[in-house]
Write a protein that holds these residues in place. Structure first.
Motif, PDB file in Angstrom:
ATOM      1  N   LEU A   1       0.837  -1.208   0.000  1.00 40.85           N
ATOM      2  CA  LEU A   1       0.000   0.000   0.000  1.00 40.85           C
ATOM      3  C   LEU A   1       0.870   1.256   0.000  1.00 40.85           C
ATOM      4  CD1 LEU A   1      -2.909  -0.910   2.433  1.00 40.85           C
ATOM      5  CD2 LEU A   1      -3.003  -0.552  -0.033  1.00 40.85           C
ATOM      6  N   LEU A   2       1.945   1.198   0.785  1.00 39.02           N
ATOM      7  CA  LEU A   2       2.864   2.345   0.832  1.00 39.02           C
ATOM      8  C   LEU A   2       3.492   2.581  -0.549  1.00 39.02           C
ATOM      9  CD1 LEU A   2       4.077   4.302   2.963  1.00 39.02           C
ATOM     10  CD2 LEU A   2       6.051   2.781   3.015  1.00 39.02           C
ATOM     11  N   ALA A   3       3.931   1.476  -1.184  1.00 36.39           N
ATOM     12  CA  ALA A   3       4.548   1.602  -2.511  1.00 36.39           C
ATOM     13  C   ALA A   3       3.536   2.145  -3.513  1.00 36.39           C
ATOM     14  CB  ALA A   3       5.088   0.245  -2.975  1.00 36.39           C
ATOM     15  N   TYR A   4       2.268   1.714  -3.377  1.00 36.14           N
ATOM     16  CA  TYR A   4       1.231   2.184  -4.295  1.00 36.14           C
ATOM     17  C   TYR A   4       1.010   3.688  -4.121  1.00 36.14           C
ATOM     18  CZ  TYR A   4      -3.203   2.696  -6.664  1.00 36.14           C
ATOM     19  OH  TYR A   4      -4.188   3.113  -7.510  1.00 36.14           O
ATOM     20  N   GLY A   5       0.916   4.125  -2.854  1.00 35.82           N
ATOM     21  CA  GLY A   5       0.757   5.554  -2.606  1.00 35.82           C
ATOM     22  C   GLY A   5       1.905   6.352  -3.189  1.00 35.82           C
ATOM     23  N   PHE A   6       3.119   5.800  -3.030  1.00 34.03           N
ATOM     24  CA  PHE A   6       4.279   6.510  -3.557  1.00 34.03           C
ATOM     25  C   PHE A   6       4.270   6.523  -5.081  1.00 34.03           C
ATOM     26  CE2 PHE A   6       8.650   7.480  -4.445  1.00 34.03           C
ATOM     27  CZ  PHE A   6       8.926   8.418  -3.471  1.00 34.03           C
ATOM     28  N   ALA A   7       3.810   5.403  -5.691  1.00 39.20           N
ATOM     29  CA  ALA A   7       3.751   5.345  -7.150  1.00 39.20           C
ATOM     30  C   ALA A   7       2.769   6.393  -7.690  1.00 39.20           C
ATOM     31  CB  ALA A   7       3.351   3.939  -7.605  1.00 39.20           C
ATOM     32  N   ARG A   8       1.624   6.550  -6.993  1.00 33.32           N
ATOM     33  CA  ARG A   8       0.654   7.580  -7.394  1.00 33.32           C
ATOM     34  C   ARG A   8       1.275   8.971  -7.333  1.00 33.32           C
ATOM     35  NH1 ARG A   8      -4.880   6.310  -6.968  1.00 33.32           N
ATOM     36  NH2 ARG A   8      -5.151   8.487  -7.571  1.00 33.32           N
TER      37      ARG A   8
ATOM     38  N   VAL B   1      14.679   1.837  -1.580  1.00 33.30           N
ATOM     39  CA  VAL B   1      14.575   2.869  -0.548  1.00 33.30           C
ATOM     40  C   VAL B   1      13.268   2.717   0.233  1.00 33.30           C
ATOM     41  CG1 VAL B   1      14.372   5.337  -0.151  1.00 33.30           C
ATOM     42  CG2 VAL B   1      16.065   4.475  -1.744  1.00 33.30           C
ATOM     43  N   LEU B   2      12.190   2.362  -0.476  1.00 35.22           N
ATOM     44  CA  LEU B   2      10.923   2.136   0.222  1.00 35.22           C
ATOM     45  C   LEU B   2      11.008   0.832   1.006  1.00 35.22           C
ATOM     46  CD1 LEU B   2       8.434   3.076  -2.640  1.00 35.22           C
ATOM     47  CD2 LEU B   2       8.945   4.399  -0.590  1.00 35.22           C
TER      48      LEU B   2
ATOM     49  N   GLY C   1       9.873  -2.843   2.515  1.00 34.29           N
ATOM     50  CA  GLY C   1       9.156  -3.959   1.911  1.00 34.29           C
ATOM     51  C   GLY C   1       9.986  -4.648   0.844  1.00 34.29           C
ATOM     52  N   PRO C   2       9.480  -5.783   0.345  1.00 35.09           N
ATOM     53  CA  PRO C   2      10.219  -6.536  -0.674  1.00 35.09           C
ATOM     54  C   PRO C   2      10.450  -5.683  -1.924  1.00 35.09           C
ATOM     55  CG  PRO C   2       8.391  -7.832   0.223  1.00 35.09           C
ATOM     56  CD  PRO C   2       8.246  -6.446   0.764  1.00 35.09           C
ATOM     57  N   ASN C   3      11.705  -5.661  -2.424  1.00 32.54           N
ATOM     58  CA  ASN C   3      12.049  -4.845  -3.605  1.00 32.54           C
ATOM     59  C   ASN C   3      11.204  -5.195  -4.807  1.00 32.54           C
ATOM     60  OD1 ASN C   3      14.194  -3.711  -2.348  1.00 32.54           O
ATOM     61  ND2 ASN C   3      15.634  -5.253  -3.051  1.00 32.54           N
ATOM     62  N   ALA C   4      11.137  -6.506  -5.085  1.00 32.95           N
ATOM     63  CA  ALA C   4      10.474  -6.943  -6.311  1.00 32.95           C
ATOM     64  C   ALA C   4       9.001  -6.558  -6.281  1.00 32.95           C
ATOM     65  CB  ALA C   4      10.638  -8.446  -6.493  1.00 32.95           C
ATOM     66  N   LEU C   5       8.399  -6.620  -5.078  1.00 30.97           N
ATOM     67  CA  LEU C   5       7.000  -6.220  -4.929  1.00 30.97           C
ATOM     68  C   LEU C   5       6.852  -4.723  -5.210  1.00 30.97           C
ATOM     69  CD1 LEU C   5       4.065  -6.883  -3.894  1.00 30.97           C
ATOM     70  CD2 LEU C   5       4.852  -6.047  -1.680  1.00 30.97           C
ATOM     71  N   ASN C   6       7.749  -3.912  -4.635  1.00 25.72           N
ATOM     72  CA  ASN C   6       7.666  -2.467  -4.857  1.00 25.72           C
ATOM     73  C   ASN C   6       7.802  -2.126  -6.340  1.00 25.72           C
ATOM     74  OD1 ASN C   6       7.338  -2.091  -2.139  1.00 25.72           O
ATOM     75  ND2 ASN C   6       9.461  -1.526  -1.738  1.00 25.72           N
ATOM     76  N   VAL C   7       8.716  -2.828  -7.036  1.00 26.22           N
ATOM     77  CA  VAL C   7       8.896  -2.586  -8.470  1.00 26.22           C
ATOM     78  C   VAL C   7       7.626  -2.977  -9.235  1.00 26.22           C
ATOM     79  CG1 VAL C   7      10.172  -3.306 -10.521  1.00 26.22           C
ATOM     80  CG2 VAL C   7      11.401  -2.831  -8.401  1.00 26.22           C
ATOM     81  N   ALA C   8       7.061  -4.141  -8.899  1.00 26.95           N
ATOM     82  CA  ALA C   8       5.853  -4.608  -9.596  1.00 26.95           C
ATOM     83  C   ALA C   8       4.713  -3.608  -9.412  1.00 26.95           C
ATOM     84  CB  ALA C   8       5.442  -5.991  -9.066  1.00 26.95           C
ATOM     85  N   ILE C   9       4.572  -3.075  -8.202  1.00 29.46           N
ATOM     86  CA  ILE C   9       3.493  -2.130  -7.928  1.00 29.46           C
ATOM     87  C   ILE C   9       3.720  -0.821  -8.676  1.00 29.46           C
ATOM     88  CG2 ILE C   9       2.549  -0.664  -6.097  1.00 29.46           C
ATOM     89  CD1 ILE C   9       2.638  -3.152  -4.294  1.00 29.46           C
ATOM     90  N   HIS C  10       4.972  -0.366  -8.708  1.00 29.36           N
ATOM     91  CA  HIS C  10       5.266   0.872  -9.437  1.00 29.36           C
ATOM     92  C   HIS C  10       4.966   0.736 -10.922  1.00 29.36           C
ATOM     93  CE1 HIS C  10       7.187   4.129  -7.096  1.00 29.36           C
ATOM     94  NE2 HIS C  10       7.166   3.203  -6.178  1.00 29.36           N
ATOM     95  N   LEU C  11       5.433  -0.368 -11.524  1.00 36.71           N
ATOM     96  CA  LEU C  11       5.224  -0.525 -12.967  1.00 36.71           C
ATOM     97  C   LEU C  11       3.755  -0.792 -13.269  1.00 36.71           C
ATOM     98  CD1 LEU C  11       8.417  -2.487 -14.039  1.00 36.71           C
ATOM     99  CD2 LEU C  11       7.928  -0.039 -14.209  1.00 36.71           C
TER     100      LEU C  11
END
Lengths: 174, 192
Positions: A91-98, B68-69, B71-81
């Motif tokens: 959820l944090l990553a999603y907020g940051f992506a937005r 930097v965020l 949580g798991p790196n690969a998860l953060n990348v998947a969510i960003h993309l």
């Protein structure tokens, strides 16, 4: 409530995920402390075995938390541990992506992102070196690691080839 | 000029496909299932080399953010993309794909491992795969470095991260947070 292992798994791994800067592997010592010292769910040796299994299996290495959950409370434990490790952080990553989409093109953001690249790539090298050292129990393992490095670096072919060759050589000689 | 048929007013978009939700799910499912030795090297191979959804530079930047965020790196990348291409549904599809397949595999392995984990040939095969996977990660890092052609201040920060992790064995959060300001300074200094 606090005696329920599912609840303990969820709270424990959600907390750990929030300090996992650099990736899931950064917090393996913290996981070890939670699982072995705080709750006494398994021995150090068992923890190391589960970690090796998660490394050998395909998928994110952080899925070791799923194996821990399985060991503690079966399928429900596996789901609780993985969701706790991924949910809040996701959820944090999603907020940051937005936020990032809104700021797209901002000059300072471009500089920050370019500045994080060398840290990311340096840490990929570092994890490769650490894993190669751990794997280097015989000279043949070193040869496999070096050969695999050159194959992946210099060719466009699928790395599945070197993993297959590694598995066969391991079965024959290690 | 006025007699000419209407021209396309925008320049041709770069030939970079924009995946849909199903494509995000299936591609990340594949990345998870072939992701031996950790998924970041595989994600780069599939997303940059095969699908060409992102450039080498873009992938490296998103991976840097993912580290930097928490949580798991690969998860953060998947969510960003996923978010970048298809918003919330895309982020969900990519992350469920990434974790869903491997979790089923692990479920089977966990049951088998209880019975066969100590069989010598199983341990030997796993040792061989581990050695090859380590080389795969190193080869991927070499490939990225070669393609990005970093200026020397950037290269110095990367080398510092390598030494801090592999030689000094410092905790990852300390490395990431300690070196990020130097990386940003290097990027500022070498900006075009």
């Amino acid at each position: 409530m606090s005696e329920d292992p599912l609840w303990q798994l969820a709270v424990g791994f959600a907390g750990i995920s929030m300090i996992a800067i650099g990736g899931g592997i950064a917090v393996v010592p913290e996981m070890n402390r939670l699982v072995v010292d705080v709750h006494g769910w398994m021995t150090d040796a068992r923890f190391a075995q589960l970690f090796a299994l998660a490394q050998a299996a395909p998928g994110p290495n952080v899925l070791v938390v799923g194996l821990i959950g399985w060991h503690v409370a079966g399928l429900a434990g596996m789901l609780a541990a993985v969701l706790a490790m991924c949910g809040p952080a996701g959820l944090l990553a999603y907020g940051f992506a937005r936020l990032r989409t809104r700021l797209a093109g901002a000059a300072w953001l471009r500089v920050v992102e370019r500045g994080l690249v060398p840290v990311a790539v340096g840490l990929i090298f570092s994890s490769g070196i650490i894993l190669a050292q751990a794997a280097a129990v015989r000279w043949l393992a070193v040869v496999v690691s070096v050969g695999s490095t050159l194959f992946v670096w210099r060719t466009e072919a699928s790395p599945l080839w070197v993993l297959g060759v590694g598995a066969v050589l391991g079965a024959l000689f290690l | 000029m006025a007699d000419n048929p209407p021209q396309e007013s925008e320049p041709a978009p770069p030939a970079r496909p924009r995946p849909g939700v199903a494509a995000l799910f299936l591609t990340y499912l594949r990345i998870g299932l072939i992701g031996f030795g950790g998924v970041n090297a595989w994600a780069r191979r599939v997303l940059v080399e095969e699908k060409r959804w992102v450039t080498e530079q873009e992938y490296a930047e998103v991976l840097g953010l993912g580290q930097v965020l928490p949580g798991p790196n690969a998860l953060n990348v998947a969510i960003h993309l996923g978010e970048r291409f298809r918003g919330g549904p895309g982020a969900l599809a990519a992350s469920v794909g990434l974790f869903g397949g491997p979790m089923l595999v692990l479920l089977g392995l966990a049951m088998l491992h209880d019975q066969y984990g100590e069989v010598p040939v199983v341990k030997a095969v796993l040792a061989g795969i581990a050695a090859a996977a380590a080389g795969m990660i190193l080869g991927t890092a070499a490939k990225i470095t070669e393609k990005l052609r970093p200026a020397w201040p950037i290269l110095a920060v990367g080398l510092a991260a390598l030494l801090a992790g592999a030689v000094l064995r410092l905790p990852l959060p300390a490395i990431v947070l300690g070196l990020a300001p130097f990386g940003i300074a290097a990027a500022w200094w070498t900006r075009r």
